[in-house]
Every structure is written in C-alpha cells, then in structure tokens.
Design an enzyme around this catalytic site. Structure first.
Site, PDB file in Angstrom:
ATOM      1  CG  ASP A  75      -0.389   0.074   2.520  1.00  0.00           C
ATOM      2  OD1 ASP A  75       0.725   0.610   2.637  1.00  0.00           O
ATOM      3  OD2 ASP A  75      -1.020  -0.377   3.495  1.00  0.00           O
ATOM      4  CG  LEU A  76       0.361   6.244  -0.098  1.00  0.00           C
ATOM      5  CD1 LEU A  76       0.863   6.602  -1.488  1.00  0.00           C
ATOM      6  CD2 LEU A  76      -0.733   7.215   0.345  1.00  0.00           C
TER       7      LEU A  76
END
Length: 271
Positions: A139-140
C-alpha cells in the site's frame, strides 16, 4: 499490504482453457489445446500493448488484425509466426517471461492508473522496461520488496496461497508490546469479524514505547498487518516487506530495480 486483485488482469474464475463460442466472422478456434496458441488479449498484454481488458476493448473496436484479417472475438488464438497488427502497426512477438525485484519506497501506490492522481510504482520505474505488473501489492505507506513481471499469468500464479510462500515484514510500532499477544497470532487472529490466517510475530527490539516486530504470513490480505497491529493497540509507523517466498529484499537500495536471472527463475518458481 498486498492486495491480490489485479485491475489489469482477468476477473476471478477466468479460465484461459475455456473456448467461448465464436461468431461467424471469428477465426476457427477448434484446434487441439496443445496447438491452438495463446488467446489474443493475453498475447497483446505480454507484448506490452495493453492490459488484457484493454486488449479486449481494442478487439471490440475492430482495431486488431491477425494475419491481415480483422478479429473481434476474445476466443481468437495467436500461434507462432502469426502477424498481429494494432491500429495498422505490426506488433513484435512478446518477450520471454521476466521477473524483477524492486525496493518500493513509501509514498507510491501499486497501480497503473490512480484516480486520485497519486504517484505510482509504475510511473517511478526507469525507462526502457516492458510493461510489467506487480506480484501482489504494497500500500501507499508500505515499503520494501515488490516483485514485478512482464507476465500477468505468472503474477497470478505467484500470488496463490497454495504456493505456501512466506512473506516476511519488519514492522515498527508505537505501544507496549506484550509478547504473549504476538504468540497468540499464530492461532489466526479475528479482527472486526474477519478471521485471518496464522501469523508468526516476534519482538526484535524495543526502545521506550517504540518496538520492531518481525511478522511472517502466507496469505496477505489488504492492509492485514496494519489492521492486526491496530487491534493489539499499536500504531504502525513503518512497514517493510523483506521477503516474498524465496526472493529477498537483501541490500537492494530504495527505488532500486534488479532483474532476476533466468537460472534463478527456473530454480525457484513453481513448476
């Protein structure tokens, strides 16, 4: 955390071995499975033209020709020596299957197109690479090892929990760590009504209210580690994937990309 859904790949249940009924204008697809070649949308994806879904759109729009004949049906198969054209341009044969290790920094999303306009992994890769997809996701705000390949079918294969591949992470948390809580994760935690698979977690080091924990699991769901750590009362400040199956982050520098040799691919990938 890895997200096992690839927006650029086929939906769950899609089977390359199922021949769909061909229309009157579609080329014959009755050849024996061993001889029929490769579905044209998959061939276009491996050739770096477009994702499979976008390739099927090109077919529907009549922009694809096979051996100088317009083809529109996805149950069209390409065989060695066939000539494929898209928009009048002859497309080179797809490259051999390739695999890369990439040290993803935080701040990048693992997608080809982000509706929010955030920087992406694929936009940050060095120029000259063929079109690649990721094996799972980070994820980010996660970082560390991300496997990339030019073969979408291989990516899906490597994501399967049935491979038994362990994914290892180092997690920095803020909070008082109870090692008995970590040990209990081996039974498979339940968070907000969702039961996760067994998680191996051990305390590496502690300084004040900050601690480093090593986490290992075989099936990574979206943001699984963060959700489990939050359920234990921790705030996650860093999440680094250090290995995916036999592939290690090792000394790969931030944003560094390194191709896996053909010999290693043959030795390590599931047959």
């Amino acid at each position: 955390m890895p997200d096992l859904d690839h927006p650029d790949d086929d939906p769950p249940g899609f089977d390359d071995d199922v021949i769909e009924p061909a229309g009157a204008d579609a080329p014959a697809v009755a050849a024996a499975p061993a001889d029929r070649g490769e579905r044209i949308a998959k061939w276009l994806a491996r050739a770096g033209v477009a994702s499979r879904r976008d390739g099927e759109k090109l077919l529907a729009e009549g922009k694809v020709r096979l051996n100088n004949r317009v083809v529109t049906h996805p149950a069209t198969f390409v065989q060695p020596g066939d000539m494929v054209q898209v928009g009048g341009k002859v497309i080179d044969q797809p490259d051999r299957t390739r695999l890369w290790r990439y040290h993803k920094p935080d701040g990048l999303v693992t997608t080809h197109k982000d509706p929010e306009g955030r920087p992406t992994v694929f936009g940050a890769l060095p120029p000259g690479l063929p079109r690649v997809v990721s094996v799972g996701r980070l994820d980010l705000n996660s970082e560390g090892l991300l496997l990339l390949t030019n073969d979408g079918a291989l990516a899906r294969q490597l994501e399967l929990p049935s491979n038994g591949w362990i994914r290892r992470y180092r997690v920095r948390v803020f909070g008082q760590v109870d090692e008995r809580q970590l040990a209990a994760l081996a039974d498979g935690p339940v968070v907000d009504g969702v039961r996760y698979g067994p998680i191996e977690a051990g305390l590496d080091s502690r300084k004040g209210d900050n601690a480093w924990i090593t986490v290992a699991l075989r099936e990574g769901r979206n943001r699984e580690i963060r959700r489990v750590m939050i359920s234990l009362g921790f705030h996650v400040s860093r999440l680094i994937r250090t290995s995916y199956g036999p592939f290690q982050l090792s000394t790969l520098a931030r944003s560094e990309l390194e191709e896996v040799t053909g010999k290693v691919i043959r030795e390590q990938l599931p047959k």
